[in-house]
Enzyme design. Structure first.
Site, PDB file in Angstrom:
ATOM      1  N   THR A  47       4.344   2.389   5.641  1.00 26.25           N
ATOM      2  CA  THR A  47       2.959   1.919   5.655  1.00 26.25           C
ATOM      3  C   THR A  47       2.161   2.785   6.613  1.00 26.25           C
ATOM      4  OG1 THR A  47       1.497   0.178   6.471  1.00 26.25           O
ATOM      5  CG2 THR A  47       3.745   0.079   7.252  1.00 26.25           C
ATOM      6  N   ASP A 100       5.619  -5.360   6.017  1.00 24.52           N
ATOM      7  CA  ASP A 100       6.302  -6.622   6.345  1.00 24.52           C
ATOM      8  C   ASP A 100       6.435  -7.589   5.165  1.00 24.52           C
ATOM      9  OD1 ASP A 100       3.580  -7.073   6.411  1.00 24.52           O
ATOM     10  OD2 ASP A 100       3.600  -8.257   8.245  1.00 24.52           O
ATOM     11  N   GLY A 146       0.836  -1.200   0.000  1.00 24.07           N
ATOM     12  CA  GLY A 146       0.000   0.000   0.000  1.00 24.07           C
ATOM     13  C   GLY A 146       0.870   1.248   0.000  1.00 24.07           C
ATOM     14  N   ASP A 152       2.492  -0.864  11.662  1.00 21.73           N
ATOM     15  CA  ASP A 152       2.427  -2.226  12.212  1.00 21.73           C
ATOM     16  C   ASP A 152       3.775  -2.953  12.172  1.00 21.73           C
ATOM     17  OD1 ASP A 152       2.534  -2.460   9.469  1.00 21.73           O
ATOM     18  OD2 ASP A 152       0.881  -3.879   9.296  1.00 21.73           O
ATOM     19  N   ARG A 188       0.972  -5.012  -5.089  1.00 19.35           N
ATOM     20  CA  ARG A 188       1.118  -6.163  -4.184  1.00 19.35           C
ATOM     21  C   ARG A 188       1.337  -7.380  -5.063  1.00 19.35           C
ATOM     22  NH1 ARG A 188      -0.758  -4.117   0.668  1.00 19.35           N
ATOM     23  NH2 ARG A 188      -2.476  -2.623   0.550  1.00 19.35           N
ATOM     24  N   ASP A 223      -0.103   1.856   8.340  1.00 24.75           N
ATOM     25  CA  ASP A 223      -0.623   1.029   9.435  1.00 24.75           C
ATOM     26  C   ASP A 223       0.186   1.105  10.732  1.00 24.75           C
ATOM     27  OD1 ASP A 223      -2.510   0.201   7.595  1.00 24.75           O
ATOM     28  OD2 ASP A 223      -1.407  -1.617   7.048  1.00 24.75           O
ATOM     29  N   ARG A 281      -5.147  -2.653   8.836  1.00 26.47           N
ATOM     30  CA  ARG A 281      -5.041  -4.129   8.796  1.00 26.47           C
ATOM     31  C   ARG A 281      -5.249  -4.693  10.203  1.00 26.47           C
ATOM     32  NH1 ARG A 281      -0.353  -6.997   5.793  1.00 26.47           N
ATOM     33  NH2 ARG A 281       0.920  -5.703   7.137  1.00 26.47           N
TER      34      ARG A 281
HETATM   35  O1  F6P Z   1      -1.522  -1.574   4.439  1.00 26.43           O
HETATM   36  C1  F6P Z   1      -2.152  -0.394   4.099  1.00 26.43           C
HETATM   37  C2  F6P Z   1      -3.617  -0.600   3.885  1.00 26.43           C
HETATM   38  O2  F6P Z   1      -4.187   0.644   3.548  1.00 26.43           O
HETATM   39  C3  F6P Z   1      -4.369  -1.245   5.030  1.00 26.43           C
HETATM   40  O3  F6P Z   1      -4.650  -0.363   6.075  1.00 26.43           O
HETATM   41  C4  F6P Z   1      -5.583  -1.778   4.334  1.00 26.43           C
HETATM   42  O4  F6P Z   1      -6.107  -2.892   5.025  1.00 26.43           O
HETATM   43  C5  F6P Z   1      -5.060  -2.201   2.999  1.00 26.43           C
HETATM   44  O5  F6P Z   1      -3.837  -1.485   2.813  1.00 26.43           O
HETATM   45  C6  F6P Z   1      -5.971  -1.913   1.840  1.00 26.43           C
HETATM   46  O6  F6P Z   1      -5.382  -2.449   0.705  1.00 26.43           O
HETATM   47  P1  F6P Z   1      -5.803  -2.138  -0.789  1.00 26.43           P
HETATM   48  O7  F6P Z   1      -5.301  -0.765  -1.135  1.00 26.43           O
HETATM   49  O8  F6P Z   1      -5.137  -3.212  -1.569  1.00 26.43           O
HETATM   50  O9  F6P Z   1      -7.300  -2.178  -0.829  1.00 26.43           O
END
Ligand code: F6P
Length: 321
Positions: free
Chosen positions: A126, A103, A11, A130, A72, A128, A172
């Site tokens: 990120t 991670d 992300g 995390d 991703r 998050d 997340r």
């Molecule tokens: O890891 C960052 C994040 O925004 C999370 O908070 C969320 O769960 C996820 O990515 C959303 O992913 P995507 O952009 O693939 O929908």
């Protein structure tokens, strides 16, 4: 001449661009040749590589997102996919790689170092927050500020109608965005992963607050706790359903100009990553604790257990009551 590449993965996070700029300008200062890999590990296996100079990163520090784009790639767990990525780097004689991400991106970089001898350094980027080995991840403060701005707007309309909004934020499995925004934004309650909630009790509290006009009219829910629609449904069993509204804040949290903290930390860490590679180190993760930038082995970084911020959570309850 030493060749270095940089990629952004997972992300996107506000602060990735100033970090790219710091990597490029520091490497240029050292006289290296720099490459940008587009779309993270996808670009690496598809040989989507561009040459970068200091001029290419002139006007990007204030921009959200990532000029290199991100992606991703679940398949990067497979050794044959990693081999393809290493092949691309070897084809271009690139021996050093800077990876920005979370991670999963770190695991990918570690594989490139362990199995294919690429010199890698990872930067925590990120929203998050995390990655427990570091106090801070690039993008987290900006995302929290974005949530706070949204809370202010939502509160205006909720207060006008004496409603309560159940607001779902990203993160997340980590509840940090919810906790830090909920505390700073005076949420009536914050629902976090791993912490149970008694919906009857919460509904009674919200009704009591409502009758005293003491509430801030917002309950913040971390996505790792569950969905705001579920929470609304549960609360509706114990209070007038029409008092309640819900909203998923979504990807608005990932965009926007990185704030001062994100820009400056991104610059410090990006430049530090190049210095780590200059020293001949590999398989390192860069972090910041109390303003000091440091590096450690990626395996050690990823083995630091997640922090449960019980004290901060308790404080948020005291302040909300
Ligand atoms: O890891 C960052 C994040 O925004 C999370 O908070 C969320 O769960 C996820 O990515 C959303 O992913 P995507 O952009 O693939 O929908």
């Amino acid at each position: 001449m030493k060749k270095i590449a940089v990629l952004t993965s997972g992300g996107d996070a506000p602060g990735m661009n100033p970090c790219i700029r710091a990597v490029v300008r520091t490497a240029e200062y050292l006289g290296w040749e720099i490459y940008g890999i587009r779309r993270g590990y996808v670009g690496l296996i598809e040989d989507d590589i561009i040459r970068l100079t200091g001029d290419d990163v002139n006007d990007i520090a204030q921009k959200g997102g990532t000029i290199l784009k991100s992606a991703r790639l679940k398949d990067f767990e497979k050794i044959e996919v990693q081999a393809k990525a290493a092949e691309t780097l070897k084809k271009h004689n690139i021996e050093c790689l800077v990876v920005m991400g979370g991670d999963g991106s770190f695991q990918g970089a570690k594989a490139l170092s362990d199995h294919f001898g690429i010199n890698v350094v990872c930067l925590p980027a990120t929203i998050d927050n995390d990655l427990a080995y570091t106090n801070y991840t690039i993008g987290f403060p900006t995302a929290v500020n974005t949530v706070l701005e949204a809370m202010d707007r939502i509160r205006d309309t909720m207060q006008s109608h004496q409603r309560i909004c159940i607001m779902e934020v990203m993160g997340r499995r980590c509840g940090d965005i919810a906790l830090f925004a909920g505390l700073a934004g005076s949420a009536d309650a914050i629902l976090l992963p791993g912490i149970d909630v008694d919906y009857k009790e919460l509904a009674e509290k919200l009704i009591d607050n409502r009758s005293r006009e003491r509430n801030s009219n917002i309950v913040v829910v971390a996505e790792g706790f569950g969905s705001c629609a579920e929470v609304r449904k549960e609360l509706s069993k114990y209070m007038e359903p029409d008092y309640l509204r819900d909203i998923v804040l979504g990807h608005t949290q990932r965009g926007g100009r990185p704030n001062m903290q994100d820009v400056n930390n991104a610059i410090k860490m990006g430049s530090y990553a190049v210095e780590v590679l200059e020293k001949g180190k590999t398989c390192r993760a860069v972090g910041i604790n109390h303003g000091d930038v440091f590096d450690l082995d990626i395996t050690d970084a990823l083995s630091v257990p997640t922090i449960i911020r019980k004290d901060l959570y308790k404080l948020s309850q005291i302040i909300a009551d």
